[in-house]
Scaffold this motif. Structure first.
Motif, PDB file in Angstrom:
ATOM      1  N   THR A 406       0.832  -1.206   0.000  1.00 34.58           N
ATOM      2  CA  THR A 406       0.000   0.000   0.000  1.00 34.58           C
ATOM      3  C   THR A 406       0.869   1.259   0.000  1.00 34.58           C
ATOM      4  O   THR A 406       0.629   2.172  -0.781  1.00 34.58           O
ATOM      5  CB  THR A 406      -0.936  -0.041   1.231  1.00 34.58           C
ATOM      6  N   ALA A 407       1.866   1.312   0.859  1.00 37.27           N
ATOM      7  CA  ALA A 407       2.803   2.451   0.882  1.00 37.27           C
ATOM      8  C   ALA A 407       4.166   1.993   0.351  1.00 37.27           C
ATOM      9  O   ALA A 407       4.475   0.801   0.389  1.00 37.27           O
ATOM     10  CB  ALA A 407       2.931   2.956   2.317  1.00 37.27           C
ATOM     11  N   PRO A 408       4.983   2.909  -0.163  1.00 40.59           N
ATOM     12  CA  PRO A 408       6.282   2.516  -0.725  1.00 40.59           C
ATOM     13  C   PRO A 408       7.214   1.891   0.318  1.00 40.59           C
ATOM     14  O   PRO A 408       7.092   2.163   1.509  1.00 40.59           O
ATOM     15  CB  PRO A 408       6.878   3.838  -1.219  1.00 40.59           C
ATOM     16  N   VAL A 409       8.123   1.059  -0.170  1.00 43.66           N
ATOM     17  CA  VAL A 409       9.143   0.452   0.692  1.00 43.66           C
ATOM     18  C   VAL A 409      10.485   1.069   0.298  1.00 43.66           C
ATOM     19  O   VAL A 409      10.802   1.184  -0.891  1.00 43.66           O
ATOM     20  CB  VAL A 409       9.184  -1.078   0.491  1.00 43.66           C
ATOM     21  N   THR A 410      11.269   1.441   1.299  1.00 43.69           N
ATOM     22  CA  THR A 410      12.587   2.046   1.045  1.00 43.69           C
ATOM     23  C   THR A 410      13.668   1.089   1.542  1.00 43.69           C
ATOM     24  O   THR A 410      13.493   0.426   2.560  1.00 43.69           O
ATOM     25  CB  THR A 410      12.707   3.408   1.772  1.00 43.69           C
ATOM     26  N   VAL A 411      14.749   1.041   0.794  1.00 40.01           N
ATOM     27  CA  VAL A 411      15.858   0.144   1.114  1.00 40.01           C
ATOM     28  C   VAL A 411      17.095   0.996   1.366  1.00 40.01           C
ATOM     29  O   VAL A 411      17.357   1.934   0.605  1.00 40.01           O
ATOM     30  CB  VAL A 411      16.014  -0.819  -0.089  1.00 40.01           C
ATOM     31  N   ASP A 412      17.850   0.677   2.425  1.00 34.93           N
ATOM     32  CA  ASP A 412      18.954   1.574   2.805  1.00 34.93           C
ATOM     33  C   ASP A 412      20.128   1.515   1.844  1.00 34.93           C
ATOM     34  O   ASP A 412      20.900   2.462   1.744  1.00 34.93           O
ATOM     35  CB  ASP A 412      19.418   1.276   4.251  1.00 34.93           C
ATOM     36  N   ASP A 413      20.328   0.373   1.156  1.00 36.38           N
ATOM     37  CA  ASP A 413      21.523   0.222   0.326  1.00 36.38           C
ATOM     38  C   ASP A 413      21.213  -0.785  -0.769  1.00 36.38           C
ATOM     39  O   ASP A 413      20.880  -1.942  -0.485  1.00 36.38           O
ATOM     40  CB  ASP A 413      22.664  -0.289   1.217  1.00 36.38           C
ATOM     41  N   THR A 414      21.336  -0.364  -2.021  1.00 36.96           N
ATOM     42  CA  THR A 414      21.026  -1.294  -3.124  1.00 36.96           C
ATOM     43  C   THR A 414      22.287  -1.693  -3.878  1.00 36.96           C
ATOM     44  O   THR A 414      22.221  -2.418  -4.862  1.00 36.96           O
ATOM     45  CB  THR A 414      20.033  -0.644  -4.105  1.00 36.96           C
ATOM     46  N   GLY A 415      23.443  -1.238  -3.405  1.00 35.56           N
ATOM     47  CA  GLY A 415      24.700  -1.503  -4.119  1.00 35.56           C
ATOM     48  C   GLY A 415      24.973  -2.986  -4.314  1.00 35.56           C
ATOM     49  O   GLY A 415      25.545  -3.397  -5.330  1.00 35.56           O
ATOM     50  N   PHE A 416      24.546  -3.796  -3.361  1.00 34.64           N
ATOM     51  CA  PHE A 416      24.897  -5.219  -3.426  1.00 34.64           C
ATOM     52  C   PHE A 416      24.063  -6.007  -4.435  1.00 34.64           C
ATOM     53  O   PHE A 416      24.384  -7.160  -4.726  1.00 34.64           O
ATOM     54  CB  PHE A 416      24.834  -5.847  -2.025  1.00 34.64           C
ATOM     55  N   ILE A 417      23.019  -5.397  -4.978  1.00 30.52           N
ATOM     56  CA  ILE A 417      22.220  -6.094  -5.997  1.00 30.52           C
ATOM     57  C   ILE A 417      23.108  -6.543  -7.160  1.00 30.52           C
ATOM     58  O   ILE A 417      22.892  -7.606  -7.756  1.00 30.52           O
ATOM     59  CB  ILE A 417      21.060  -5.188  -6.476  1.00 30.52           C
ATOM     60  N   ASP A 418      24.139  -5.753  -7.440  1.00 37.67           N
ATOM     61  CA  ASP A 418      25.021  -6.088  -8.566  1.00 37.67           C
ATOM     62  C   ASP A 418      25.838  -7.363  -8.338  1.00 37.67           C
ATOM     63  O   ASP A 418      26.488  -7.848  -9.257  1.00 37.67           O
ATOM     64  CB  ASP A 418      25.991  -4.925  -8.848  1.00 37.67           C
ATOM     65  N   THR A 419      25.841  -7.899  -7.128  1.00 31.96           N
ATOM     66  CA  THR A 419      26.579  -9.160  -6.927  1.00 31.96           C
ATOM     67  C   THR A 419      25.953 -10.284  -7.746  1.00 31.96           C
ATOM     68  O   THR A 419      26.639 -11.133  -8.269  1.00 31.96           O
ATOM     69  CB  THR A 419      26.629  -9.593  -5.437  1.00 31.96           C
ATOM     70  N   SER A 420      24.605 -10.270  -7.860  1.00 32.58           N
ATOM     71  CA  SER A 420      23.952 -11.397  -8.562  1.00 32.58           C
ATOM     72  C   SER A 420      23.042 -10.961  -9.691  1.00 32.58           C
ATOM     73  O   SER A 420      22.726 -11.770 -10.556  1.00 32.58           O
ATOM     74  CB  SER A 420      23.120 -12.218  -7.564  1.00 32.58           C
ATOM     75  N   PHE A 421      22.568  -9.693  -9.702  1.00 31.11           N
ATOM     76  CA  PHE A 421      21.533  -9.321 -10.666  1.00 31.11           C
ATOM     77  C   PHE A 421      21.761  -7.900 -11.166  1.00 31.11           C
ATOM     78  O   PHE A 421      20.944  -7.001 -10.912  1.00 31.11           O
ATOM     79  CB  PHE A 421      20.148  -9.450 -10.002  1.00 31.11           C
ATOM     80  N   PRO A 422      22.863  -7.705 -11.948  1.00 27.26           N
ATOM     81  CA  PRO A 422      23.051  -6.383 -12.523  1.00 27.26           C
ATOM     82  C   PRO A 422      21.869  -6.071 -13.446  1.00 27.26           C
ATOM     83  O   PRO A 422      21.375  -6.961 -14.134  1.00 27.26           O
ATOM     84  CB  PRO A 422      24.367  -6.506 -13.320  1.00 27.26           C
ATOM     85  N   GLY A 423      21.405  -4.851 -13.426  1.00 29.78           N
ATOM     86  CA  GLY A 423      20.283  -4.467 -14.298  1.00 29.78           C
ATOM     87  C   GLY A 423      18.920  -4.729 -13.685  1.00 29.78           C
ATOM     88  O   GLY A 423      17.895  -4.516 -14.333  1.00 29.78           O
ATOM     89  N   PHE A 424      18.886  -5.139 -12.413  1.00 31.82           N
ATOM     90  CA  PHE A 424      17.613  -5.481 -11.753  1.00 31.82           C
ATOM     91  C   PHE A 424      16.612  -4.322 -11.798  1.00 31.82           C
ATOM     92  O   PHE A 424      15.463  -4.501 -12.205  1.00 31.82           O
ATOM     93  CB  PHE A 424      17.895  -5.885 -10.297  1.00 31.82           C
ATOM     94  N   THR A 425      17.064  -3.139 -11.408  1.00 28.69           N
ATOM     95  CA  THR A 425      16.128  -2.016 -11.300  1.00 28.69           C
ATOM     96  C   THR A 425      15.553  -1.652 -12.670  1.00 28.69           C
ATOM     97  O   THR A 425      14.338  -1.489 -12.815  1.00 28.69           O
ATOM     98  CB  THR A 425      16.845  -0.792 -10.677  1.00 28.69           C
ATOM     99  N   ALA A 426      16.415  -1.572 -13.673  1.00 30.46           N
ATOM    100  CA  ALA A 426      15.945  -1.207 -15.020  1.00 30.46           C
ATOM    101  C   ALA A 426      14.957  -2.263 -15.531  1.00 30.46           C
ATOM    102  O   ALA A 426      13.935  -1.933 -16.150  1.00 30.46           O
ATOM    103  CB  ALA A 426      17.134  -1.086 -15.965  1.00 30.46           C
ATOM    104  N   MET A 427      15.247  -3.524 -15.246  1.00 28.09           N
ATOM    105  CA  MET A 427      14.367  -4.599 -15.722  1.00 28.09           C
ATOM    106  C   MET A 427      12.996  -4.535 -15.044  1.00 28.09           C
ATOM    107  O   MET A 427      11.961  -4.675 -15.687  1.00 28.09           O
ATOM    108  CB  MET A 427      15.038  -5.940 -15.419  1.00 28.09           C
ATOM    109  N   MET A 428      12.994  -4.284 -13.751  1.00 28.87           N
ATOM    110  CA  MET A 428      11.719  -4.204 -13.038  1.00 28.87           C
ATOM    111  C   MET A 428      10.933  -2.978 -13.500  1.00 28.87           C
ATOM    112  O   MET A 428       9.719  -3.035 -13.695  1.00 28.87           O
ATOM    113  CB  MET A 428      11.940  -4.164 -11.521  1.00 28.87           C
ATOM    114  N   ASN A 429      11.630  -1.865 -13.708  1.00 28.17           N
ATOM    115  CA  ASN A 429      10.935  -0.669 -14.201  1.00 28.17           C
ATOM    116  C   ASN A 429      10.427  -0.901 -15.625  1.00 28.17           C
ATOM    117  O   ASN A 429       9.379  -0.368 -16.008  1.00 28.17           O
ATOM    118  CB  ASN A 429      11.865   0.548 -14.144  1.00 28.17           C
TER     119      ASN A 429
END
Ligand SMILES: O=C(O)C1=C[C@@H](OP(=O)(O)O)[C@@H](O)[C@H](O)C1
Ligand SMILES: C=C(OP(=O)(O)O)C(=O)O
Length: 444
Positions: A406-429
């Motif tokens: 219902t309300a947005p979720v905020t994440v403190d650090d997204t840098g580690f996403i690149d360990t396994s899934f580079p391009g995650f944010t662009a793909m989800m968007n």
């Protein structure tokens, strides 16, 4: 980074990056083989790039030809050379533990280290069995990184019963067995991902596998000549999990992820989601590079709670955070059993998942090694700030929750996403058709 409820549904066909487990192994086997191994679909995430750098430091020629297309000129079993400097494995448990196995059988000195997350993770689970081969390890208290390794000149073959379900421990023992004279034997009480066994065979080693109860006994004949062989890396089912779960949760969605690896020792999440009533179908099933793959389509579904048995854990061990997000939108009380191993991942994932849920208004508890999530089928409230603790899967799971809460979720650090899934944010968007996930600094 902040994920807001998708305005409208998620739609599209996409391809996620290559399987992380297979990618690490392809580079390692390429380095140990005689000849030149061509790899396509290699995951170019931080973890795998650490393995490629380590293989170079150990004397293999590793070359990137194009995106996902790599070439490794190997040195032959026993042919790795002493690295001139410390090997830094970054955030990757798989790289650190499998490389301990590789080093154990080579008479050389090496030092392994990693980032603050990896330096907290237990290494005795590999160094204890590997020491019996004649290799010597000395690490920080509790056997943690940084770790000095002196490999054995004439390693003994090991006969080891793995005390925890771990493909990393099994693989480290088998990799050490490549350099030993005689037969290495590994017994596991519960079958874990078998990419090492499959790739050993693919590169020409003799491996015998016998089923025993839920487990397996694996035997490897030592000192084979591994011959270079092409490797086609399937898309990572552990990465496909994120867009697929998001599609199940956002009303009206339909998303297909193409060419996903469907090795049965990796598909526990998909079995579980179906038990929850998910519309999840497979098409175009085929075998590519020796592994089963298929296209997975998820459609929005009203989910019900599920009771996941402990023996299923090895086949979905990295998927519990995102499954917890799915359970946060289901009707009824879910129980995931036997999750002790989650405590020794990039973070304590049991604690981090519980905190992710609590921060977003989802009641959950831990009883022993079980996670319990009690819900009424309404969307999670969201609105929380999630601490990722250097853990890519916690970050991605929180962002998936934010797409449907219902309300947005905020994440403190997204840098580690690149360990396994580079391009995650662009793909989800891309499947959201809008920037549903946005850097927090752009929100103001
Ligand atoms: O062998 C592998 O490639 C992996 C095995 C699993 O770890 P454990 O062996 O510690 O369970 C898994 O969590 C990890 O992401 C990858
Ligand atoms: C546990 C994981 O990886 P590793 O152990 O290689 O750090 C993971 O990718 O979820």
């Amino acid at each position: 980074m902040r994920a807001s409820a998708a305005q409208g549904s998620l739609q599209g066909r996409l391809t996620v990056p290559g399987d992380k487990s297979v990618s690490h192994r392809a580079l390692m086997f390429g380095a140990l083989a005689v000849g030149t191994t061509e790899i396509t679909g290699l995951l170019e995430g931080e973890d795998v790039l650490r393995t490629s750098a380590a293989m170079r430091a150990l004397g293999a020629e590793v070359e990137r030809l194009a995106e996902g297309h790599w070439r490794v000129a190997g040195r032959g079993v026993g042919g790795l050379v002493e690295p001139a400097d410390v090997l830094d494995m970054g955030n990757s448990g798989t790289a650190a533990r499998l490389i301990c196995g590789l080093l154990a059988g080579h008479p050389l000195f090496a030092v392994l280290t990693g980032d603050a997350s990896l330096r907290k993770r237990p290494m005795r689970r590999v160094t204890d069995p590997l020491s019996a081969s004649g290799a010597r390890f000395s690490g920080r208290a509790g056997g943690r990184l940084p770790l000095a390794v002196e490999g054995a000149a004439d390693p003994m073959p090991l006969d080891y019963r793995v005390p925890v379900p771990s493909a990393q421990v099994k693989s480290a023992v088998l990799l050490a067995g490549l350099c030993a004279r005689g037969t290495t034997r590994v017994e596991e009480r519960e079958a874990t991902r078998d990419h090492t066994e499959n790739m050993l065979r693919h590169f020409g080693a003799t491996v015998r596998v016998a089923a025993e109860g839920h487990g397996r006994i694996i035997e490897l004949d030592g000192q084979p000549e591994l011959r270079a062989a092409p490797v086609v890396v399937p898309a990572d089912p552990s990465s496909a999990a994120f867009p697929l779960v998001a599609a199940l949760l956002v009303p009206g969605s339909e998303v297909t992820v193409q060419g996903v690896g469907l090795n049965p020792l990796r598909t526990g999440l998909f079995t579980t989601l179906r038990e929850m009533g998910a519309h999840l179908s497979v098409s175009n099933e085929r075998v590519e590079g020796g592994e089963p793959v298929g296209d997975l389509t998820a459609r929005f579904s009203e989910l019900r709670a599920v009771d996941v048995p402990p023996e299923r854990a090895p086949s979905m061990i990295d998927e519990y955070p995102v499954l917890a997000v799915a359970a946060a939108f289901a009707r009824g009380t879910s129980r995931f059993r036997g999750l002790a191993e989650l405590r020794v991942k990039e973070s304590d994932r049991l604690a981090a998942t519980l905190a992710l849920l609590a921060a977003n208004g989802v009641p959950a508890t831990v009883e022993g090694d079980d996670l319990i999530i009690a819900r009424d089928g309404r969307p999670a409230a969201g609105g929380g700030l999630v601490e990722t603790h250097m853990d890519h899967r916690i970050a991605m799971s929180a962002l998936v929750m934010g797409l449907a809460s219902t309300a947005p979720v905020t994440v403190d650090d997204t840098g580690f996403i690149d360990t396994s899934f580079p391009g995650f944010t662009a793909m989800m968007n891309g499947i959201a058709g809008q920037p549903a996930i946005t850097p927090a600094e752009e929100l103001a």
